[in-house]
Design an enzyme around this catalytic site. Structure first.
Site, PDB file in Angstrom:
ATOM      1  N   LYS A  68      41.897  51.930  12.375  1.00 31.57           N
ATOM      2  CA  LYS A  68      43.360  51.823  12.384  1.00 31.57           C
ATOM      3  C   LYS A  68      43.724  50.505  13.032  1.00 31.57           C
ATOM      4  O   LYS A  68      43.647  50.346  14.240  1.00 31.57           O
ATOM      5  CB  LYS A  68      44.003  52.970  13.179  1.00 31.57           C
TER       6      LYS A  68
ATOM      7  N   SER B 220      46.325  47.406  14.171  1.00 31.43           N
ATOM      8  CA  SER B 220      47.680  47.450  14.727  1.00 31.43           C
ATOM      9  C   SER B 220      48.679  47.583  13.587  1.00 31.43           C
ATOM     10  O   SER B 220      48.538  46.946  12.539  1.00 31.43           O
ATOM     11  CB  SER B 220      47.970  46.167  15.508  1.00 31.43           C
TER      12      SER B 220
ATOM     13  N   GLU C 294      37.351  47.900  24.802  1.00 29.83           N
ATOM     14  CA  GLU C 294      37.524  46.457  25.064  1.00 29.83           C
ATOM     15  C   GLU C 294      38.981  46.280  25.436  1.00 29.83           C
ATOM     16  O   GLU C 294      39.849  46.357  24.570  1.00 29.83           O
ATOM     17  CB  GLU C 294      37.214  45.649  23.798  1.00 29.83           C
TER      18      GLU C 294
ATOM     19  N   GLU D  47      48.797  40.977  32.905  1.00 31.48           N
ATOM     20  CA  GLU D  47      48.547  40.265  31.658  1.00 31.48           C
ATOM     21  C   GLU D  47      49.878  39.802  31.072  1.00 31.48           C
ATOM     22  O   GLU D  47      50.703  40.626  30.690  1.00 31.48           O
ATOM     23  CB  GLU D  47      47.869  41.240  30.680  1.00 31.48           C
TER      24      GLU D  47
ATOM     25  N   SER E 194      45.116  47.296  24.981  1.00 28.05           N
ATOM     26  CA  SER E 194      45.519  47.179  26.382  1.00 28.05           C
ATOM     27  C   SER E 194      44.809  48.221  27.260  1.00 28.05           C
ATOM     28  O   SER E 194      44.372  49.272  26.777  1.00 28.05           O
ATOM     29  CB  SER E 194      47.035  47.381  26.485  1.00 28.05           C
TER      30      SER E 194
ATOM     31  N   CYS F  19      42.525  37.900  24.932  1.00 22.52           N
ATOM     32  CA  CYS F  19      42.156  38.634  26.140  1.00 22.52           C
ATOM     33  C   CYS F  19      41.265  37.818  27.067  1.00 22.52           C
ATOM     34  O   CYS F  19      41.144  38.136  28.240  1.00 22.52           O
ATOM     35  CB  CYS F  19      41.480  39.937  25.746  1.00 22.52           C
TER      36      CYS F  19
HETATM   37  P1  NAD Z   1      47.855  48.026  22.459  1.00 19.19           P
HETATM   38  O1  NAD Z   1      46.990  48.704  23.442  1.00 19.19           O
HETATM   39  O2  NAD Z   1      49.326  48.203  22.581  1.00 19.19           O
HETATM   40  O3  NAD Z   1      47.501  48.497  20.977  1.00 19.19           O
HETATM   41  C1  NAD Z   1      46.192  48.374  20.475  1.00 19.19           C
HETATM   42  C2  NAD Z   1      46.012  49.380  19.363  1.00 19.19           C
HETATM   43  O4  NAD Z   1      46.121  50.683  19.911  1.00 19.19           O
HETATM   44  C3  NAD Z   1      47.050  49.300  18.236  1.00 19.19           C
HETATM   45  O5  NAD Z   1      46.404  49.549  17.010  1.00 19.19           O
HETATM   46  C4  NAD Z   1      48.001  50.432  18.592  1.00 19.19           C
HETATM   47  O6  NAD Z   1      48.666  50.968  17.458  1.00 19.19           O
HETATM   48  C5  NAD Z   1      47.035  51.455  19.160  1.00 19.19           C
HETATM   49  N1  NAD Z   1      47.651  52.432  20.050  1.00 19.19           N
HETATM   50  C6  NAD Z   1      48.738  52.291  20.841  1.00 19.19           C
HETATM   51  N2  NAD Z   1      48.987  53.444  21.508  1.00 19.19           N
HETATM   52  C7  NAD Z   1      48.029  54.329  21.136  1.00 19.19           C
HETATM   53  C8  NAD Z   1      47.751  55.678  21.460  1.00 19.19           C
HETATM   54  N3  NAD Z   1      48.501  56.344  22.318  1.00 19.19           N
HETATM   55  N4  NAD Z   1      46.691  56.278  20.887  1.00 19.19           N
HETATM   56  C9  NAD Z   1      45.897  55.613  20.016  1.00 19.19           C
HETATM   57  N5  NAD Z   1      46.118  54.323  19.649  1.00 19.19           N
HETATM   58  C10 NAD Z   1      47.171  53.689  20.211  1.00 19.19           C
HETATM   59  O7  NAD Z   1      47.429  46.497  22.474  1.00 19.19           O
HETATM   60  P2  NAD Z   1      48.042  45.295  21.632  1.00 19.19           P
HETATM   61  O8  NAD Z   1      49.365  44.977  22.243  1.00 19.19           O
HETATM   62  O9  NAD Z   1      47.952  45.577  20.184  1.00 19.19           O
HETATM   63  O10 NAD Z   1      46.983  44.130  21.944  1.00 19.19           O
HETATM   64  C11 NAD Z   1      47.004  43.389  23.088  1.00 19.19           C
HETATM   65  C12 NAD Z   1      46.041  43.936  24.110  1.00 19.19           C
HETATM   66  O11 NAD Z   1      44.725  43.970  23.561  1.00 19.19           O
HETATM   67  C13 NAD Z   1      45.929  43.081  25.327  1.00 19.19           C
HETATM   68  O12 NAD Z   1      45.912  43.896  26.469  1.00 19.19           O
HETATM   69  C14 NAD Z   1      44.598  42.372  25.147  1.00 19.19           C
HETATM   70  O13 NAD Z   1      44.016  41.910  26.324  1.00 19.19           O
HETATM   71  C15 NAD Z   1      43.807  43.401  24.479  1.00 19.19           C
HETATM   72  N6  NAD Z   1      42.653  42.824  23.767  1.00 19.19           N
HETATM   73  C16 NAD Z   1      41.410  42.984  24.301  1.00 19.19           C
HETATM   74  C17 NAD Z   1      40.306  42.427  23.679  1.00 19.19           C
HETATM   75  C18 NAD Z   1      38.922  42.595  24.245  1.00 19.19           C
HETATM   76  O14 NAD Z   1      37.973  42.275  23.557  1.00 19.19           O
HETATM   77  N7  NAD Z   1      38.768  43.096  25.461  1.00 19.19           N
HETATM   78  C19 NAD Z   1      40.465  41.710  22.497  1.00 19.19           C
HETATM   79  C20 NAD Z   1      41.737  41.570  21.977  1.00 19.19           C
HETATM   80  C21 NAD Z   1      42.842  42.142  22.624  1.00 19.19           C
END
Ligand code: NAD
Length: 492
Positions: A170, A172, A245, A379, A224, A279
């Site tokens: 899934k 984003s 991650e 962040e 996140s 990230c």
């Molecule tokens: P997010 O956590 O808001 O969303 C990530 C994904 O999770 C999306 O597909 C979203 O639809 C899904 N999601 C949201 N709520 C959920 C729930 N309750 N249950 C299941 N899935 C859910 O993050 P974002 O805003 O899309 O991305 C930015 C974040 O990602 C930043 O914190 C960044 O640091 C992190 N990131 C980490 C890495 C890494 O390798 N560590 C790489 C890229 C991004």
């Protein structure tokens, strides 16, 4: 259509949503999200595909991945255009970094699929031959973020399927385009139906259902830290394996013997890359006091020279952020820091004029902030770098580690002892010395502390997606084996 299930595009049966082009503010397309029935259908397809796919030889799966790499390569220009349109990142980033990086990853996993490691078979107990089987685990449910949609699709899908699993990803809800194109290319390359399924929908609806699904054996999540924590809780109900991650807040430590010019270039590239929505981006510069003025001045100068503009133009360095809402969140961090007495040496605002309609934000350097302030600890996920001075080497390393995160870090020094010390003492999954950002398919990526656990890329990621089974075969043909005397002595 925004679902790819069992080898074909389908219409979602969930809510309708509009995707906005972040660089213009205009509606780009209308999506129909997946509902829970769509997720169930994708999981069922992945479950059916598992046995035949997992029983293919590593060589056969490797061949399929090599064909996929060639197919992605043929589609590279289209993929780059869609990646830029949906994220607002510069076309140079998509063309030179995101797309080729993922194609290289695909070729890497084609090779790695044939190199699964384990202990050598042998007689570790007299009369018993032990061997290790490294086996795929089943249907993987993956959830990815919007910042590098295509790369994240690759990082999730490739090790999982290379090891013989099948997957439901899934992406984003903001950026499904290139994940769908990935699955479409896989189908064209001959990867069987159901091995890769993409469901597009919100985290709350599609994401949670995927994590809770009893037929999904593992959740692999990039996003996140807050959502990662929630996923861990949800996964506990079915005792799923989780691979997380999460967020980062990378320190950038400049010791007093460093090459200031190189460090300044590294800090600008490392902090504005992908609009700072990375990230591993450099977010907290700590500079030993004798170099602080020279470093911050040079970073501010270089930031002022960054071309912010239309992401589709080759001349653009920095495109837009992912959304207007996110841009306002980034601006809010800077405004609150300014209100608390911070000085903004570069940027600190959204550009005006013809870029005003898009979600743009200028490269920003913030000084005179406290180590415990929100802009240093949380962040921001925008093109914003803070800089603080430090005195002793101990202080620099202590400040670098003073965060909940531990994903990546860099140290800038020409002193061998300092670089070895920094690489040992900084608590992060990756420490760069005299550089910041480069990643490579052969090396692992993953966090320490609240940045999560488990590795993406590299042979290490195959360990996440496999079970290790011990098979022990006795050569002792006696009815009552000697060791059994400890448990019971046979009377006759
Ligand atoms: P997010 O956590 O808001 O969303 C990530 C994904 O999770 C999306 O597909 C979203 O639809 C899904 N999601 C949201 N709520 C959920 C729930 N309750 N249950 C299941 N899935 C859910 O993050 P974002 O805003 O899309 O991305 C930015 C974040 O990602 C930043 O914190 C960044 O640091 C992190 N990131 C980490 C890495 C890494 O390798 N560590 C790489 C890229 C991004």
């Amino acid at each position: 259509m925004h679902q790819f299930i069992d080898g074909q595009y389908r219409e979602g049966r969930g809510e309708e949503a509009k995707r906005v082009n972040p660089a213009t503010g205009e509606v780009a397309e209308t999506l129909r999200y997946a509902n829970t029935d769509d997720v169930d259908m994708a999981v069922a397809a992945a479950k059916r595909a598992f046995t035949p796919w997992s029983r293919m030889t590593p060589g056969e799966r490797s061949d399929a991945l090599l064909k996929l790499a060639a197919e992605l390569d043929r589609r590279a220009a289209d993929l780059a255009a869609v990646e830029t349109a949906q994220t607002g990142k510069s076309i140079r980033m998509s063309t030179e970094f995101d797309i080729p990086g993922t194609i290289d990853n695909t070729s890497f996993f084609a090779g790695a699929a044939r190199q699964l490691q384990g202990l050598a078979a042998g007689e570790y107990l007299a009369g018993q031959t032990s061997m290790i089987r490294r086996e795929p685990i089943g249907v993987i449910g993956s959830i990815s973020p919007w910042n590098y949609p295509f790369q994240m699709a690759g990082w999730k899908i490739l090790p999982a399927i290379a090891a013989g699993n099948t997957i439901v990803l899934k992406p984003s809800e903001l950026t499904p385009g290139t994940s769908l194109m990935f699955a479409e290319a896989a189908a064209a390359a001959g990867i069987p139906d159901g091995v890769i399924n993409i469901v597009t929908g919100t985290g709350r609806a599609a994401g949670e259902h995927l994590v809770r699904h009893p037929d999904v054996v593992m959740t692999s999540f990039t996003g996140s830290t807050a959502v990662g924590r929630r996923i861990m809780e949800m996964a506990s109900a079915t005792a799923k394996r989780v691979h997380l991650e999460l967020g980062g807040k990378a320190p950038f430590v400049v010791f007093d013997d460093a090459d200031v010019e190189a460090a300044a270039h590294g800090a600008v590239a490392g902090s504005i890359i992908n609009g700072g929505q990375d990230c591993t981006a450099a977010t907290r510069a700590y500079v030993q006091r004798p170099l602080f003025e020279a470093f911050t001045q040079r970073v501010a100068e270089l930031m002022a020279g960054v071309t912010v503009g239309d992401p589709a133009l080759d001349s653009t360095d920095l495109g837009s952020l992912i959304s207007h809402q996110h841009r306002d969140k980034v601006a809010g961090f800077v405004e609150r820091a300014r209100a608390s007495g911070a000085r903004i040496l570069a940027g600190g605002k959204a550009p005006s004029g013809e870029l005003a309609a898009g979600a743009f934000y200028e490269p920003t350097l913030v000084v005179d902030v406290a180590q415990d302030s929100e802009i240093v600890q949380e962040e921001v996920f925008g093109p914003v770098l803070t800089a603080l001075p430090f005195d002793s080497d101990d202080d620099g390393l202590r400040l670098a580690n003073d965060t909940q995160y531990g994903l990546a870090a860099s140290a800038w020094t020409n002193d061998l002892a300092k670089s070895l010390r920094a690489s040992e003492e900084i608590q992060a999954g990756c420490v760069w010395i005299n550089d910041h950002i480069p990643v490579v398919s052969e090396m692992p990526h993953g966090g320490y502390k609240a940045s999560g656990f488990g590795k993406d890329m590299s042979a290490y990621s195959l360990e996440e997606y496999t079970n290790v089974k011990h098979v022990m075969m006795s050569r002792d043909k006696t009815a009552h084996k000697e060791w059994q005397d400890t448990v019971f002595r046979a009377k006759s």
